[in-house]
Each structure stands twice: as C-alpha cells, then as structure tokens.
Design a protein around this motif. Structure first.
Motif, mmCIF file in Angstrom:
data_model
loop_
_atom_site.group_PDB
_atom_site.id
_atom_site.type_symbol
_atom_site.label_atom_id
_atom_site.label_comp_id
_atom_site.label_asym_id
_atom_site.label_seq_id
_atom_site.Cartn_x
_atom_site.Cartn_y
_atom_site.Cartn_z
ATOM 1 N N LEU A 1 29.933 -49.667 -24.655
ATOM 2 C CA LEU A 1 30.796 -49.370 -23.880
ATOM 3 C C LEU A 1 32.324 -49.641 -24.411
ATOM 4 N N VAL A 2 32.265 -50.978 -25.100
ATOM 5 C CA VAL A 2 33.407 -51.382 -25.650
ATOM 6 C C VAL A 2 33.889 -50.455 -26.893
ATOM 7 N N ALA A 3 32.925 -50.295 -27.607
ATOM 8 C CA ALA A 3 33.431 -49.304 -28.888
ATOM 9 C C ALA A 3 33.694 -48.016 -28.252
ATOM 10 N N LEU A 4 33.163 -47.459 -27.350
ATOM 11 C CA LEU A 4 33.668 -45.905 -26.535
ATOM 12 C C LEU A 4 35.001 -46.334 -26.275
ATOM 13 N N GLN A 5 35.306 -47.334 -25.339
ATOM 14 C CA GLN A 5 36.605 -47.653 -24.836
ATOM 15 C C GLN A 5 37.609 -47.738 -25.834
ATOM 16 N N GLU A 6 37.535 -48.719 -26.724
ATOM 17 C CA GLU A 6 38.348 -48.811 -27.832
ATOM 18 C C GLU A 6 38.855 -47.427 -28.574
ATOM 19 N N GLU A 7 37.947 -46.705 -28.717
ATOM 20 C CA GLU A 7 38.133 -45.196 -29.397
ATOM 21 C C GLU A 7 39.184 -44.419 -28.475
ATOM 22 N N ILE A 8 38.890 -44.401 -27.137
ATOM 23 C CA ILE A 8 39.546 -43.688 -26.199
ATOM 24 C C ILE A 8 40.877 -44.340 -26.199
ATOM 25 N N GLU B 1 24.274 -44.365 -19.254
ATOM 26 C CA GLU B 1 24.815 -43.219 -19.673
ATOM 27 C C GLU B 1 25.895 -42.679 -18.646
ATOM 28 N N GLN B 2 25.648 -42.665 -17.307
ATOM 29 C CA GLN B 2 26.413 -42.406 -16.333
ATOM 30 C C GLN B 2 27.963 -43.013 -16.536
ATOM 31 N N THR B 3 27.702 -44.001 -16.663
ATOM 32 C CA THR B 3 28.820 -45.023 -16.822
ATOM 33 C C THR B 3 29.767 -44.367 -17.993
ATOM 34 N N LEU B 4 29.261 -44.377 -19.247
ATOM 35 C CA LEU B 4 29.819 -43.803 -20.271
ATOM 36 C C LEU B 4 30.205 -42.399 -20.086
ATOM 37 N N HIS B 5 29.556 -41.626 -19.210
ATOM 38 C CA HIS B 5 30.048 -40.274 -19.073
ATOM 39 C C HIS B 5 31.456 -40.386 -18.033
ATOM 40 N N ALA B 6 31.673 -41.376 -17.050
ATOM 41 C CA ALA B 6 32.827 -41.481 -16.439
ATOM 42 C C ALA B 6 33.902 -42.061 -17.377
ATOM 43 N N SER C 1 30.860 -49.089 -12.042
ATOM 44 C CA SER C 1 29.928 -48.402 -12.424
ATOM 45 C C SER C 1 30.048 -46.810 -12.417
ATOM 46 N N GLY C 2 29.655 -46.047 -13.433
ATOM 47 C CA GLY C 2 29.504 -44.553 -13.118
ATOM 48 C C GLY C 2 28.450 -44.102 -12.483
ATOM 49 N N SER C 3 27.457 -44.953 -12.259
ATOM 50 C CA SER C 3 26.195 -44.586 -11.686
ATOM 51 C C SER C 3 26.049 -44.466 -10.107
ATOM 52 N N ASP C 4 25.781 -43.399 -9.497
ATOM 53 C CA ASP C 4 25.965 -43.064 -8.059
ATOM 54 C C ASP C 4 24.814 -44.221 -7.572
ATOM 55 N N THR C 5 23.715 -44.523 -8.128
ATOM 56 C CA THR C 5 22.519 -45.299 -7.883
ATOM 57 C C THR C 5 23.098 -46.763 -7.617
ATOM 58 N N VAL C 6 23.767 -47.009 -9.116
ATOM 59 C CA VAL C 6 24.344 -48.610 -9.090
ATOM 60 C C VAL C 6 25.301 -48.696 -7.940
ATOM 61 N N LEU C 7 26.275 -47.933 -8.113
ATOM 62 C CA LEU C 7 27.431 -48.180 -6.908
ATOM 63 C C LEU C 7 26.555 -48.116 -5.638
ATOM 64 N N LYS C 8 25.748 -47.734 -5.006
ATOM 65 C CA LYS C 8 25.246 -47.618 -4.058
ATOM 66 C C LYS C 8 24.429 -49.352 -3.789
ATOM 67 N N ALA C 9 23.800 -49.689 -4.914
ATOM 68 C CA ALA C 9 23.278 -50.951 -4.978
ATOM 69 C C ALA C 9 24.233 -51.996 -4.748
ATOM 70 N N MET C 10 25.457 -51.661 -5.356
ATOM 71 C CA MET C 10 26.540 -52.560 -5.342
ATOM 72 C C MET C 10 27.326 -52.695 -3.817
ATOM 73 N N GLU D 1 20.183 -51.700 -13.383
ATOM 74 C CA GLU D 1 20.773 -50.567 -14.124
ATOM 75 C C GLU D 1 19.794 -50.175 -15.379
ATOM 76 N N THR D 2 19.542 -48.631 -15.224
ATOM 77 C CA THR D 2 18.694 -48.093 -16.182
ATOM 78 C C THR D 2 19.585 -47.414 -17.383
ATOM 79 N N GLU D 3 18.937 -46.910 -18.352
ATOM 80 C CA GLU D 3 19.720 -46.676 -19.392
ATOM 81 C C GLU D 3 20.507 -45.267 -18.811
ATOM 82 N N GLU D 4 19.763 -44.492 -18.242
ATOM 83 C CA GLU D 4 20.409 -43.330 -17.585
ATOM 84 C C GLU D 4 21.592 -43.738 -16.597
#
Length: 511
Positions: free
Chosen positions: A378-385, A332-337, A281-290, A326-329
């Motif tokens: 997420l899959v669509a973004l990663q396919e593009e990259i 979005e942090q995962t997409l940013h990462a 995950s790109g979210s610090d909050t989720v990484l902590k929960a993980m 996991e929130t929408e925010e």
C-alpha cells in the motif's frame, strides 16, 4: 524611587515553578495541551526550556489510548522519571488524556510516584489538583464522567502566532469497532456557533490568519440541534470574518459529508482547497465489520463531487491495513480505491488492537507478517501516486503562508518553507527581503518529490501580514523577557499593553 528593601525583595523572590507537557495522539490532544499550558501559566508556572526532558518542576503526560502499546509507553516514561523525582524535592508528575480516562486508579497503582491523574473532561482542574497533591502529600485522582467546561473556555498558550486550532465539538456518536474514543471522550457535544465565531474573531484580532476547525467528527456539527447543514453554514460564516485568510477543518466522516458542505467549500474563498477524509478500507465487507456507515462507492462519489467543484483540491486520507478478517480480496479493494481516489497523501496504519474495543476480540486476527507485507504494498502504491500528483504542481504559481519549523533542512539549504492553499509543503529560495512566519510569498513550483515541492527560482512576491507582525511581536517579547524573577511591583508611568496570547490518530479520523 525604589527603596533598598524593595530591591532586596525583588532579588530574593522565589523562582516560579517550571512545567513540561508531553503530548501523544490526535489533534484534540495537541489542542488540549495548549489549554493545559495556558492553565499552568495562569497559575504562575513557566514553561521549561526546549529539550528539558523531564528536568522541570511539573511534568504532564497528555496521553493517547488508541494504540496497543500506549500503556507500555506511558509506564516506561514514568519509570524513567522515577529516580529523577526521588532526587528532586517538590517535583510533581501528572497524567491526563485518554489513557488516564480509561485506566484511572491503575496508573497510581503501577506508578505510585505519580501525583495527579485527571481525565479528558476535567483538564481545567489540573492546577488545583497539583496544589492539593502538594498540600495533602498524596496522589489526586479525579476523572469526570462528563464534560465540565468546553475546552475553549479555558486559558490557552497557543503554539503558533499565525495559525490556531478552534474546537467546534468534542466527543463522537459513532461506534467504529476499532476506536475507543467515544468511550473516553463521550457523546458529541457541539459549541454554540456564536461562541465559535467569537473565538475566531478574537484570534484574528490577535494576528492569527489561519484557523483549523477541529472535531472528532467535525462535519457532524449540528447533530445536537438536528441541523444537518450547520457545518456548511459555519464554513460560510467563517468566510465573512475580515482578516481571516485560511480556513481548514479536520476530520470529517463520509457519512455526514453532504452536498451543501462541498458547495460551501467551493464558494467560500478563504476555505482552502483541501480535504482530509478517512477511508480506512476500500472493502465493503471490512467497512461493515468496522461499523463504518458508508461503502466504497459512496466514498468515491464524494471525492468525485469535490473534484468537480474544486478541481485543484488536495485530498488526503487515513487507511488501516490488516483489520481482523481482511482477506487478500478485501485488501485488493483498498488498493483499487486508492488508485481511483488518487490521494495527495495517505496516512497508513497497521491494525493494532485497541484494548476495550470490539475489534480487539474479533476472530481472524491477521498474522503480523501478512499485515506488514500488505502495508508495504500500500505504501509503495501511494508513494507512486503522491509523486505523480505532486508532479502536476510543477509550473504552478502558488501563494505560500511562510511556516515556522516545518523545513528541517532549511538552514543548510538556505531555503524557507511554507504551506500552499491545498496544504502541500513547499520549500522555497530565501528572498533578500525579510519574510516572517505568517507572511505570504508567491512562488513558482520547479520540482516535485513525493512529500514536498520545491520553488528554486526567485520569489515572485512578498506580502507582509498582520500574522507576521504577531509572530515578530511574540518573538521580541520572548527575547526581552528578563531572566530574573521580579515580584511585579507597580511601575511609574502608563501601563504596558497586555501581550497578545500566542496563537497557533486514531483510525476513526482523529489522529
């Protein structure tokens, strides 16, 4: 001269029992299945033909427990085999791996036609347990609580003649809330460096030219003795093994990724410019929960250092979408990462409950439709990259190790397939000169797709290798193998050389 009674004896010998192994889950399970094959063949079993689909004397399930429906899948497959077993006297079914370690007696209660249940720590007992079940005519359940013997001390039937897994550790000391592996595989246990290098040298002597160092948390190697630089030292030691052309490793944990490992990767020529490092995950909050002990900044900092030291490195990852809370925010942090890291490829997973893990009972489980929508974004973004990153490879000249069975359309397109040093899959025009799996070809990339590259021009060079020789020898031996079964009566003359053995997740990074 062979007597008529000897000839009769040879013809009437009973056929050896056949076996089939069905493997689910991570690379550790794949490697364990190679050991199970070696054990069974050493005990006199022969591998059932491809496509046997349960039509064997012994069927072994090497299971995975990291998915929510893993047990349903197992019991469904066992149910389909029940009538076949009932109609085939002497057939046996064995269940091993993580689900067996977890469920133990439950398997025999739900599927009483199973003959053997064994765990992740005692795979070496399979032939003995099969024989005991046959003699006693009752199921044998044996689950060891700790490792009885390091898997690499067991006989092996490797799936590849030119590439091989080499375990450097088993188990894991992490406590990720979504992962049940530590509970099933135990605390991390490292192999002695000398034993690892001895195994690699033996494999190279048999013709293997590429090895992948394997561990649940591979770069934590050395934690047993308190040497944080042990993994980097091991990579450098691999660089000194003559004839070893390619070294890879999977999967490292960002927590243990130290600068000396990056230096060892950059400075050791046969360590490939490839890194698979789970983000989750790109979210610090989720990484902590993980309970992942790094944050986005730390992760991206490692990526930046790797790219500075190894500009052409291909970096891949694992990502879980829809972790509880996991929130929408957060998403979005995962997409940013992902945008910042620009992975060559990402293995993306929709969160599913792993029974027995803390995350399975967390509040705020995300609705399926929300998880699906985020996953698709997420899959669509990663396919593009991935496509953009692959387009940067067009025009590059690459050395490919010719692969076996990796190009599903090779026959129809008159192409062959191989892996670049950074592990990208490249399909190339079949040259007039014979090339074998394990040989090396030089090509120029002419086209990029999101998940593969094409080299449509003429091959620029072919280098025949000892790995190709090993593949050719194994293929010839397989073709020459007699269909009849002899008793192994001694032959007149010099003995034949012993054939060389054939060589070859879960969200925490082991799948």
């Amino acid at each position: 001269m062979t007597s008529s009674s000897d000839r009769s004896l040879a013809v009437d010998a009973p056929a050896p029992k056949s076996y089939e192994i069905r493997t689910y889950g991570c690379q550790m399970n794949v490697h364990d299945s190679e050991r199970l094959s070696g054990l069974l063949e050493e005990a006199g079993y022969v591998r059932a033909p491809e496509g046997s689909d349960g039509d064997a004397d012994v069927v072994v399930f090497n299971t995975c427990a990291v998915r929510e429906n893993a047990d349903n899948r197992l019991y469904g497959n066992l149910g389909r085999l029940a009538p076949r077993k009932a109609s085939r006297p002497g057939m046996q079914i064995a269940v091993g791996g993580c689900l067996a370690q977890k469920d133990r007696d439950t398997i025999v209660k739900k599927a009483p036609w199973v003959d053997v249940v064994f765990g992740t720590h005692n795979i070496g007992k399979l032939p003995v347990l099969l024989e005991r079940a046959r003699v006693q005519e009752e199921a044998q359940v044996e689950i060891a609580e700790s490792l009885e013997a390091f898997p690499s001390t067991l006989p092996t039937r490797r799936e590849s003649a030119y590439a091989a897994w080499v375990s450097i550790s088993v188990g894991c000391n992490n406590t990720c809330t979504f992962c049940i592996v530590p509970a099933l595989r135990g605390k991390e246990k490292d192999r002695r460096t000398g034993d690892i290098l001895a195994e690699i040298e033996a494999l190279v002597g048999e013709g293997v030219s590429e090895i992948t160092l394997l561990g649940q948390n591979v770069n934590a190697y050395g934690s047993d003795i308190g040497d944080r630089e042990a993994f980097g030292k091991l990579l450098r030691a691999c660089g000194a093994i003559e004839g070893l052309e390619r070294v890879r490793f999977t999967s490292p944990h960002p927590r243990d990724f130290t600068d000396d490992v990056i230096a060892a990767m950059a400075e050791t020529p046969n360590v490939m410019p490839q890194l698979h490092m789970p983000l989750q995950s790109g979210s610090d909050t989720v990484l902590k929960a993980m309970r992942r002990s790094y944050r986005q900044e730390r992760y991206l900092g490692i990526i930046e250092k790797v790219r500075a030291a190894i500009p052409h490195a291909a970096i891949t990852t694992d990502i879980i979408v829809g972790f509880p809370g996991e929130t929408e925010e957060d998403f979005e942090q995962t997409l940013h990462a992902v945008r910042e890291a620009r992975f060559a490829q990402a293995f993306t997973f929709q969160y599913s409950k792993r029974p027995g893990t803390p995350a399975a009972t967390m509040e705020d489980q995300i609705p399926k439709e929300v998880v699906q929508a985020r996953y698709e974004r997420l899959v669509a973004l990663q396919e593009e990259i991935s496509w953009e990153e692959n387009k940067k490879q067009v025009g590059r000249t690459l050395e490919l190790m010719v692969a076996e069975g990796e190009g599903r359309k090779d026959g129809a397109t008159h192409r062959l397939s191989g892996r670049a040093p950074d592990n990208r899959l490249v399909h190339f025009t079949k040259p007039e000169q014979e090339v074998r799996p394990g040989d090396v070809v030089t090509v120029e990339v002419t086209y990029a797709a999101p998940h593969h590259l094409l080299a449509e021009g003429a091959v620029l060079g072919v280098r025949r290798t000892r790995a190709g020789d090993a593949w050719e020898k194994r293929t010839a031996e397989k073709a020459a193998k007699p269909t009849g079964v002899m008793l192994g009566l001694p032959k007149i003359g010099a003995p034949e050389p012993v054939p060389a053995p054939a060589a070859t997740g879960c969200g925490c990074g082991c799948d």
